[in-house]
Write a protein that holds these residues in place. Structure first.
Motif, PDB file in Angstrom:
ATOM      1  N   ASP A   1      71.429 156.188   9.541  1.00 45.79           N
ATOM      2  CA  ASP A   1      70.840 156.279   8.203  1.00 45.79           C
ATOM      3  C   ASP A   1      70.394 157.700   7.876  1.00 45.79           C
ATOM      4  O   ASP A   1      69.318 157.916   7.309  1.00 45.79           O
ATOM      5  N   GLY A   2      71.181 158.682   8.282  1.00 47.30           N
ATOM      6  CA  GLY A   2      70.887 160.079   7.985  1.00 47.30           C
ATOM      7  C   GLY A   2      69.821 160.711   8.864  1.00 47.30           C
ATOM      8  O   GLY A   2      69.423 161.841   8.635  1.00 47.30           O
ATOM      9  N   VAL A   3      69.351 159.982   9.874  1.00 49.88           N
ATOM     10  CA  VAL A   3      68.315 160.495  10.777  1.00 49.88           C
ATOM     11  C   VAL A   3      68.937 160.843  12.123  1.00 49.88           C
ATOM     12  O   VAL A   3      69.526 159.980  12.779  1.00 49.88           O
ATOM     13  N   LEU A   4      68.804 162.110  12.528  1.00 46.10           N
ATOM     14  CA  LEU A   4      69.299 162.540  13.836  1.00 46.10           C
ATOM     15  C   LEU A   4      68.242 162.227  14.887  1.00 46.10           C
ATOM     16  O   LEU A   4      67.066 162.567  14.714  1.00 46.10           O
ATOM     17  N   GLN A   5      68.673 161.583  15.980  1.00 48.08           N
ATOM     18  CA  GLN A   5      67.755 161.204  17.041  1.00 48.08           C
ATOM     19  C   GLN A   5      68.334 161.554  18.401  1.00 48.08           C
ATOM     20  O   GLN A   5      69.546 161.504  18.594  1.00 48.08           O
ATOM     21  N   VAL A   6      67.446 161.871  19.329  1.00 47.50           N
ATOM     22  CA  VAL A   6      67.834 162.026  20.723  1.00 47.50           C
ATOM     23  C   VAL A   6      67.236 160.835  21.473  1.00 47.50           C
ATOM     24  O   VAL A   6      66.116 160.408  21.180  1.00 47.50           O
ATOM     25  N   PHE A   7      68.010 160.304  22.423  1.00 48.19           N
ATOM     26  CA  PHE A   7      67.566 159.164  23.219  1.00 48.19           C
ATOM     27  C   PHE A   7      67.349 159.618  24.652  1.00 48.19           C
ATOM     28  O   PHE A   7      68.242 160.202  25.268  1.00 48.19           O
ATOM     29  N   CYS A   8      66.173 159.351  25.166  1.00 50.31           N
ATOM     30  CA  CYS A   8      65.855 159.733  26.539  1.00 50.31           C
ATOM     31  C   CYS A   8      66.811 159.026  27.498  1.00 50.31           C
ATOM     32  O   CYS A   8      66.994 157.805  27.397  1.00 50.31           O
ATOM     33  N   PRO A   9      67.398 159.754  28.444  1.00 53.07           N
ATOM     34  CA  PRO A   9      68.349 159.134  29.374  1.00 53.07           C
ATOM     35  C   PRO A   9      67.684 158.181  30.379  1.00 53.07           C
ATOM     36  O   PRO A   9      68.374 157.385  31.003  1.00 53.07           O
ATOM     37  N   TRP A  10      66.386 158.254  30.537  1.00 51.28           N
ATOM     38  CA  TRP A  10      65.719 157.386  31.520  1.00 51.28           C
ATOM     39  C   TRP A  10      65.421 155.989  30.984  1.00 51.28           C
ATOM     40  O   TRP A  10      65.672 155.002  31.653  1.00 51.28           O
ATOM     41  N   HIS A  11      64.832 155.877  29.793  1.00 54.77           N
ATOM     42  CA  HIS A  11      64.416 154.575  29.274  1.00 54.77           C
ATOM     43  C   HIS A  11      64.852 154.329  27.836  1.00 54.77           C
ATOM     44  O   HIS A  11      64.372 153.405  27.191  1.00 54.77           O
ATOM     45  N   ASP A  12      65.739 155.199  27.323  1.00 54.34           N
ATOM     46  CA  ASP A  12      66.353 155.026  26.010  1.00 54.34           C
ATOM     47  C   ASP A  12      65.359 155.106  24.844  1.00 54.34           C
ATOM     48  O   ASP A  12      65.603 154.541  23.791  1.00 54.34           O
ATOM     49  N   TYR A  13      64.235 155.794  25.026  1.00 56.59           N
ATOM     50  CA  TYR A  13      63.306 155.994  23.919  1.00 56.59           C
ATOM     51  C   TYR A  13      63.954 156.969  22.936  1.00 56.59           C
ATOM     52  O   TYR A  13      64.577 157.947  23.344  1.00 56.59           O
ATOM     53  N   ASP A  14      63.773 156.696  21.644  1.00 59.53           N
ATOM     54  CA  ASP A  14      64.382 157.515  20.587  1.00 59.53           C
ATOM     55  C   ASP A  14      63.362 158.484  20.015  1.00 59.53           C
ATOM     56  O   ASP A  14      62.179 158.169  19.919  1.00 59.53           O
ATOM     57  N   PHE A  15      63.827 159.692  19.632  1.00 58.85           N
ATOM     58  CA  PHE A  15      62.959 160.677  18.986  1.00 58.85           C
ATOM     59  C   PHE A  15      63.712 161.363  17.852  1.00 58.85           C
ATOM     60  O   PHE A  15      64.815 161.879  18.060  1.00 58.85           O
ATOM     61  N   ASN A  16      63.121 161.346  16.676  1.00 59.82           N
ATOM     62  CA  ASN A  16      63.677 162.006  15.502  1.00 59.82           C
ATOM     63  C   ASN A  16      63.669 163.513  15.757  1.00 59.82           C
ATOM     64  O   ASN A  16      62.630 164.073  16.111  1.00 59.82           O
ATOM     65  N   LEU A  17      64.812 164.173  15.611  1.00 61.46           N
ATOM     66  CA  LEU A  17      64.896 165.606  15.898  1.00 61.46           C
ATOM     67  C   LEU A  17      64.067 166.458  14.941  1.00 61.46           C
ATOM     68  O   LEU A  17      63.626 167.543  15.302  1.00 61.46           O
ATOM     69  N   ARG A  18      63.854 165.985  13.722  1.00 59.95           N
ATOM     70  CA  ARG A  18      63.062 166.745  12.745  1.00 59.95           C
ATOM     71  C   ARG A  18      61.558 166.565  12.918  1.00 59.95           C
ATOM     72  O   ARG A  18      60.795 167.510  12.780  1.00 59.95           O
ATOM     73  N   THR A  19      61.145 165.330  13.191  1.00 61.28           N
ATOM     74  CA  THR A  19      59.711 165.014  13.197  1.00 61.28           C
ATOM     75  C   THR A  19      59.136 164.781  14.588  1.00 61.28           C
ATOM     76  O   THR A  19      57.922 164.833  14.771  1.00 61.28           O
ATOM     77  N   GLY A  20      59.999 164.440  15.550  1.00 58.27           N
ATOM     78  CA  GLY A  20      59.536 164.098  16.896  1.00 58.27           C
ATOM     79  C   GLY A  20      59.054 162.669  17.027  1.00 58.27           C
ATOM     80  O   GLY A  20      58.689 162.219  18.109  1.00 58.27           O
ATOM     81  N   LYS A  21      59.053 161.910  15.923  1.00 61.28           N
ATOM     82  CA  LYS A  21      58.541 160.536  15.954  1.00 61.28           C
ATOM     83  C   LYS A  21      59.556 159.593  16.587  1.00 61.28           C
ATOM     84  O   LYS A  21      60.758 159.738  16.426  1.00 61.28           O
ATOM     85  N   SER A  22      59.009 158.599  17.285  1.00 61.49           N
ATOM     86  CA  SER A  22      59.820 157.563  17.913  1.00 61.49           C
ATOM     87  C   SER A  22      59.488 156.220  17.280  1.00 61.49           C
ATOM     88  O   SER A  22      58.346 155.992  16.864  1.00 61.49           O
ATOM     89  N   GLN A  23      60.456 155.337  17.256  1.00 66.35           N
ATOM     90  CA  GLN A  23      60.204 153.974  16.775  1.00 66.35           C
ATOM     91  C   GLN A  23      59.263 153.232  17.713  1.00 66.35           C
ATOM     92  O   GLN A  23      58.723 152.198  17.354  1.00 66.35           O
ATOM     93  N   THR A  24      59.041 153.761  18.891  1.00 69.25           N
ATOM     94  CA  THR A  24      58.129 153.147  19.860  1.00 69.25           C
ATOM     95  C   THR A  24      56.673 153.513  19.591  1.00 69.25           C
ATOM     96  O   THR A  24      55.772 152.988  20.231  1.00 69.25           O
ATOM     97  N   GLY A  25      56.447 154.470  18.672  1.00 72.51           N
ATOM     98  CA  GLY A  25      55.100 154.942  18.388  1.00 72.51           C
ATOM     99  C   GLY A  25      54.762 156.241  19.105  1.00 72.51           C
ATOM    100  O   GLY A  25      53.738 156.862  18.825  1.00 72.51           O
ATOM    101  N   LEU A  26      55.614 156.663  20.030  1.00 72.12           N
ATOM    102  CA  LEU A  26      55.384 157.932  20.722  1.00 72.12           C
ATOM    103  C   LEU A  26      55.726 159.100  19.808  1.00 72.12           C
ATOM    104  O   LEU A  26      56.449 158.944  18.824  1.00 72.12           O
ATOM    105  N   GLN A  27      55.242 160.280  20.166  1.00 73.77           N
ATOM    106  CA  GLN A  27      55.475 161.483  19.370  1.00 73.77           C
ATOM    107  C   GLN A  27      55.811 162.647  20.299  1.00 73.77           C
ATOM    108  O   GLN A  27      55.059 162.935  21.230  1.00 73.77           O
ATOM    109  N   GLN A  28      56.931 163.300  20.048  1.00 73.08           N
ATOM    110  CA  GLN A  28      57.302 164.538  20.738  1.00 73.08           C
ATOM    111  C   GLN A  28      56.818 165.717  19.905  1.00 73.08           C
ATOM    112  O   GLN A  28      56.869 165.676  18.673  1.00 73.08           O
ATOM    113  N   GLU A  29      56.418 166.790  20.557  1.00 75.25           N
ATOM    114  CA  GLU A  29      56.072 168.025  19.857  1.00 75.25           C
ATOM    115  C   GLU A  29      57.374 168.667  19.390  1.00 75.25           C
ATOM    116  O   GLU A  29      58.323 168.802  20.165  1.00 75.25           O
TER     117      GLU A  29
END
Length: 133
Positions: A75-103
């Protein structure tokens, strides 16, 4: 290319750190940028669809190496998925659908070079004194 040679003050806490030429850094989807502060402060520099993004290199969940993760667009959102547990992080904002936040870090291209706004010098090679925390 080592960073720290060209720095300019910005309104935020970080400085603009030159990490290398666009021509070199655009050849790979992701590169690990080593921080002079050590392992916990390393950064992933992503190059996707002609644009650079930067975020903490270790997953906020349990420290997985995000530079080794899959990158997908939904849906136009670029995400990286952690190779260990498949957590997703939006490349622009760092937000994850899990509630976690990357800097995430600002990136700019100027004079053919890529700069990342970060608190410490960054390099494509490990710093001699850097150690894993």
């Amino acid at each position: 290319m080592a960073s720290g040679n060209v720095e300019e003050n910005t309104p935020s806490a970080g400085l603009w750190r030159m990490v290398g030429p666009v021509t070199e850094l655009s050849k790979k989807q992701c590169r690990l940028l080593y921080s002079s502060l050590g392992y916990a402060s390393d950064v992933c520099l992503f190059y996707i669809k002609g644009e650079f993004f930067a975020m903490d290199a270790r997953c906020a969940h349990s420290g997985g190496p995000l530079c080794q993760g899959d990158i997908e667009e939904a849906d136009g959102v670029l995400q990286v998925f952690c190779p260990w547990h498949d957590y997703d992080f939006n490349l622009r904002t760092g937000k994850s659908q899990t509630g976690l936040q990357q800097e995430v870090y600002e990136v700019k291209v100027e004079g053919g070079n890529v700069y990342v706004e970060h608190a410490s010098p960054l390099s494509l090679q490990p710093f001699p004194s850097a150690s894993k925390n």
